[in-house]
Design a protein around this motif. Structure first.
Motif, PDB file in Angstrom:
ATOM      1  N   UNK A 206      -2.616 -13.717  -0.869  1.00 63.90           N
ATOM      2  CA  UNK A 206      -3.207 -14.780  -0.052  1.00 63.90           C
ATOM      3  C   UNK A 206      -2.741 -14.737   1.408  1.00 63.90           C
ATOM      4  N   UNK A 207      -3.698 -14.620   2.320  1.00 63.97           N
ATOM      5  CA  UNK A 207      -3.456 -14.766   3.752  1.00 63.97           C
ATOM      6  C   UNK A 207      -4.800 -15.059   4.419  1.00 63.97           C
ATOM      7  N   UNK A 208      -4.768 -15.494   5.654  1.00 63.05           N
ATOM      8  CA  UNK A 208      -5.991 -15.951   6.323  1.00 63.05           C
ATOM      9  C   UNK A 208      -7.038 -14.865   6.439  1.00 63.05           C
ATOM     10  N   UNK A 209      -6.607 -13.612   6.707  1.00 64.10           N
ATOM     11  CA  UNK A 209      -7.569 -12.515   6.868  1.00 64.10           C
ATOM     12  C   UNK A 209      -8.297 -12.245   5.562  1.00 64.10           C
TER      13      UNK A 209
ATOM     14  N   UNK B  27       5.501  -0.128  13.827  1.00 63.10           N
ATOM     15  CA  UNK B  27       5.843  -1.358  13.131  1.00 63.10           C
ATOM     16  C   UNK B  27       4.658  -1.692  12.236  1.00 63.10           C
ATOM     17  N   UNK B  28       4.778  -1.514  10.912  1.00 63.70           N
ATOM     18  CA  UNK B  28       3.638  -1.740  10.017  1.00 63.70           C
ATOM     19  C   UNK B  28       3.184  -3.196  10.064  1.00 63.70           C
ATOM     20  N   UNK B  29       1.872  -3.401   9.964  1.00 64.40           N
ATOM     21  CA  UNK B  29       1.337  -4.746  10.090  1.00 64.40           C
ATOM     22  C   UNK B  29       0.324  -5.081   8.992  1.00 64.40           C
ATOM     23  N   UNK B  30      -0.673  -4.227   8.784  1.00 65.96           N
ATOM     24  CA  UNK B  30      -1.768  -4.538   7.865  1.00 65.96           C
ATOM     25  C   UNK B  30      -1.975  -3.408   6.854  1.00 65.96           C
ATOM     26  N   UNK B  31      -2.332  -3.791   5.622  1.00 63.42           N
ATOM     27  CA  UNK B  31      -2.595  -2.823   4.557  1.00 63.42           C
ATOM     28  C   UNK B  31      -3.897  -3.195   3.849  1.00 63.42           C
ATOM     29  N   UNK B  32      -4.644  -2.166   3.447  1.00 62.64           N
ATOM     30  CA  UNK B  32      -5.768  -2.358   2.541  1.00 62.64           C
ATOM     31  C   UNK B  32      -5.399  -1.766   1.190  1.00 62.64           C
ATOM     32  N   UNK B  33      -6.109  -2.180   0.144  1.00 67.80           N
ATOM     33  CA  UNK B  33      -5.841  -1.617  -1.180  1.00 67.80           C
ATOM     34  C   UNK B  33      -7.133  -1.472  -1.966  1.00 67.80           C
ATOM     35  N   UNK B  34      -7.411  -0.256  -2.430  1.00 66.74           N
ATOM     36  CA  UNK B  34      -8.550   0.019  -3.294  1.00 66.74           C
ATOM     37  C   UNK B  34      -8.063   0.297  -4.705  1.00 66.74           C
ATOM     38  N   UNK B  35      -8.659  -0.376  -5.690  1.00 69.04           N
ATOM     39  CA  UNK B  35      -8.261  -0.277  -7.089  1.00 69.04           C
ATOM     40  C   UNK B  35      -9.342   0.457  -7.881  1.00 69.04           C
ATOM     41  N   UNK B  36      -8.993   1.526  -8.572  1.00 66.53           N
ATOM     42  CA  UNK B  36      -9.883   2.195  -9.524  1.00 66.53           C
ATOM     43  C   UNK B  36      -9.262   1.983 -10.897  1.00 66.53           C
TER      44      UNK B  36
ATOM     45  N   UNK C 204       0.821  -8.075 -13.050  1.00 69.75           N
ATOM     46  CA  UNK C 204       2.217  -7.706 -12.773  1.00 69.75           C
ATOM     47  C   UNK C 204       2.298  -6.729 -11.600  1.00 69.75           C
ATOM     48  N   UNK C 205       1.380  -5.787 -11.544  1.00 68.17           N
ATOM     49  CA  UNK C 205       1.341  -4.821 -10.449  1.00 68.17           C
ATOM     50  C   UNK C 205       0.999  -5.514  -9.131  1.00 68.17           C
ATOM     51  N   UNK C 206      -0.003  -6.410  -9.163  1.00 64.75           N
ATOM     52  CA  UNK C 206      -0.378  -7.141  -7.951  1.00 64.75           C
ATOM     53  C   UNK C 206       0.769  -8.013  -7.457  1.00 64.75           C
ATOM     54  N   UNK C 207       1.466  -8.645  -8.381  1.00 68.60           N
ATOM     55  CA  UNK C 207       2.601  -9.490  -8.008  1.00 68.60           C
ATOM     56  C   UNK C 207       3.700  -8.666  -7.347  1.00 68.60           C
ATOM     57  N   UNK C 208       3.941  -7.463  -7.873  1.00 69.97           N
ATOM     58  CA  UNK C 208       4.942  -6.570  -7.297  1.00 69.97           C
ATOM     59  C   UNK C 208       4.530  -6.123  -5.894  1.00 69.97           C
ATOM     60  N   UNK C 209       3.242  -5.836  -5.710  1.00 67.36           N
ATOM     61  CA  UNK C 209       2.742  -5.452  -4.384  1.00 67.36           C
ATOM     62  C   UNK C 209       2.954  -6.583  -3.379  1.00 67.36           C
ATOM     63  N   UNK C 210       2.643  -7.805  -3.808  1.00 64.89           N
ATOM     64  CA  UNK C 210       2.794  -8.952  -2.915  1.00 64.89           C
ATOM     65  C   UNK C 210       4.250  -9.142  -2.510  1.00 64.89           C
ATOM     66  N   UNK C 211       5.165  -9.001  -3.462  1.00 65.86           N
ATOM     67  CA  UNK C 211       6.588  -9.174  -3.162  1.00 65.86           C
ATOM     68  C   UNK C 211       7.087  -8.086  -2.214  1.00 65.86           C
ATOM     69  N   UNK C 212       6.633  -6.851  -2.425  1.00 62.73           N
ATOM     70  CA  UNK C 212       7.061  -5.743  -1.569  1.00 62.73           C
ATOM     71  C   UNK C 212       6.482  -5.889  -0.170  1.00 62.73           C
TER      72      UNK C 212
ATOM     73  N   UNK D 211       0.857  -7.485   5.678  1.00 63.13           N
ATOM     74  CA  UNK D 211      -0.159  -8.286   5.006  1.00 63.13           C
ATOM     75  C   UNK D 211      -1.210  -7.373   4.376  1.00 63.13           C
ATOM     76  N   UNK D 212      -1.565  -7.648   3.118  1.00 63.19           N
ATOM     77  CA  UNK D 212      -2.667  -6.958   2.461  1.00 63.19           C
ATOM     78  C   UNK D 212      -3.922  -7.753   2.792  1.00 63.19           C
TER      79      UNK D 212
END
Length: 336
Positions: free
Chosen positions: A29-32, A86-95, A107-115, A122-123
Motif C-alpha cells: 500500500x502506497x499512494x502511487x 539511491x533506490x526509490x521505486x520498484x515494479x513487480x511482475x508475478x507469473x 507470505x511472499x508478498x508480506x516479505x517483499x513489503x517488509x524488505x 516503494x513497490x
C-alpha cells in the motif's frame, strides 16, 4: 477467495481484483499504487537516473534467510545501489502457476513489503499472470527498479588505478551454499543461511563519505566474486591480485565446497558487494563498512596491479600464484 490460485485469477475479472486488493495492495500500500492506473506517475529527483530489471526463478522458493520475494527486492535494490544510486521505486511482475497456494503467495508478498520498507523503497506498480499447471515452476517474479544518482558521483572501471584496494563487504558463498543444502536436502548440521539483504544503506554511507575514493562497486551474485572481478578487469590495462589468506569464508561454506569440489569464489552471494577503493582510503572504507551491520565481516582481499593486465590471479597460501578465471558452466543453476 479460493485457497489456491486458479486460472480465473488471471482473467481480469472479480478474482483478479480480489487477488490484487487482498494481497498486493494490502501489503504494498502506497499512494502511487492505490492510484490504480496503467502506469505509476512518479516524482523525479535531481541528477542521473538509474534503471534496472531482473527476473527470479529460484528453487526452492523458501529458504533459510528468505524467500523469492525478499530476494527479488534485495536483488533490485542492490543492483541500483552498486551503481551509486539511491533506490526509490520498484515494479513487480508475478507469473504464477495454477494451483499455487494463496497462503504462500501472501507470505511472499508480506516479505517483499517488509524488505522494501527496510530498504526505503516503494513497490508502485506491477502485473499478474496465471499460467496452467506445468507451464511454470510454481512462481516466477520480475522486478524493475528506479533510483537516482547524486550529482557529482561517478563510478567506472576507467577510474581504477594500480594500488587501489579490493574490498568485499562480508563472507562469500553464503547464499549459494545455503540454497544447495536445502535444495539437495543435505544431511549436514549447520546454522548457515542466505546472506540476502538490501545493501543500499551501507553503500550510501560509503559513497556519501568517500566520494571519488570509491572507484567501482558490484554485487557478486551469479558467478560469485571471481566472475565479478573478471568483469572488472576484462579489456583493461590493469590486473587484480587476490590474497587467499584474506578471503572471508565461513567454515561451513569452506567445508561443504571442499567435499563437493566447488570453489567459494564462484558461489553466488545476495547480500555482499565488491568495492574498488583508493588504496590510501582503504582503512577509512573498512571503518565505515564495519560500522554497519551488513559490513561487520568486510575484508580487504586484494589489490589492483599493473602486471597481468586484464587478468585476476591469486597469491595462494603456499606462496604460489594461480589464475582466477570466469566461471565456466554453472555450478548451481536457478540460484536467484
Amino acid at each position: 477467495m479460493s485457497e489456491i490460485i486458479t486460472l480465473a485469477h488471471g482473467s481480469g475479472g472479480k478474482l483478479t481484483h480480489q487477488l490484487i486488493q487482498g494481497i498486493f495492495q494490502k501489503h504494498f500500500r502506497n499512494d502511487w499504487l492505490l492510484e490504480g492506473g496503467d502506469s505509476a506517475v512518479l516524482e523525479t529527483l535531481p541528477g542521473q537516473m538509474a534503471f534496472t530489471t531482473d527476473s527470479y526463478v529460484i528453487h526452492p522458493l523458501f529458504f533459510r534467510g528468505g524467500n523469492i520475494g525478499k530476494l527479488a527486492v534485495c536483488g533490485t535494490v542492490n543492483d541500483l545501489a552498486v551503481c551509486g544510486a539511491i533506490p526509490k521505486y520498484i515494479s513487480c511482475g508475478w507469473i504464477i502457476e495454477e494451483g499455487f497456494p494463496l497462503g504462500e503467495l501472501e507470505e511472499i508478498a508480506e516479505s517483499m513489503a517488509a524488505t522494501a520498507q527496510e530498504a526505503g523503497v516503494f513497490i508502485v506498480t506491477g502485473d499478474t499472470k496465471i499460467v496452467p499447471r506445468g507451464c511454470a515452476d510454481k512462481l516466477f517474479l520480475n522486478t524493475s527498479g528506479v533510483g537516482f544518482i547524486p550529482e557529482g558521483l561517478r563510478l567506472s572501471p576507467a577510474l581504477i588505478r594500480p594500488g587501489d584496494q579490493v574490498i568485499v563487504t562480508g563472507t562469500i558463498g553464503d547464499h549459494g551454499t545455503a540454497i544447495l543444502i536445502e535444495r539437495e536436502q543435505l544431511q549436514v548440521e549447520t546454522g548457515l543461511a542466505s546472506d540476502c539483504a538490501p545493501l543500499n544503506g551501507m553503500l550510501e554511507l560509503i559513497t556519501a563519505s568517500m566520494g571519488g575514493a570509491v572507484r567501482l562497486m558490484r554485487d557478486p551474485t551469479r558467478g560469485g566474486v571471481a566472475t565479478t572481478l573478471n568483469e572488472f578487469t576484462e579489456g583493461q590495462s590493469f590486473g587484480i591480485r587476490l590474497e587467499e589468506h584474506a578471503l572471508p569464508v565461513k567454515g561451513e561454506v569452506s567445508g561443504l565446497c571442499g567435499m563437493l569440489g566447488m570453489d567459494p569464489l564462484y558461489i553466488a552471494n545476495e547480500g555482499k558487494a565488491l568495492l574498488i577503493v583508493d588504496g590510501a582510503q582503504a582503512e577509512r572504507a573498512m571503518e565505515l563498512l564495519r560500522s554497519h551491520p551488513n559490513g561487520r565481516d568486510a575484508a580487504v582481499i586484494g589489490e589492483v596491479v599493473a602486471d597481468h593486465p586484464g587478468k585476476v590471479y591469486m597469491r595462494t597460501l603456499a606462496g604460489g600464484h594461480r589464475i582466477i578465471d570466469m566461471l565456466v558452466g554453472d555450478q548451481l543453476p536457478r540460484i536467484c
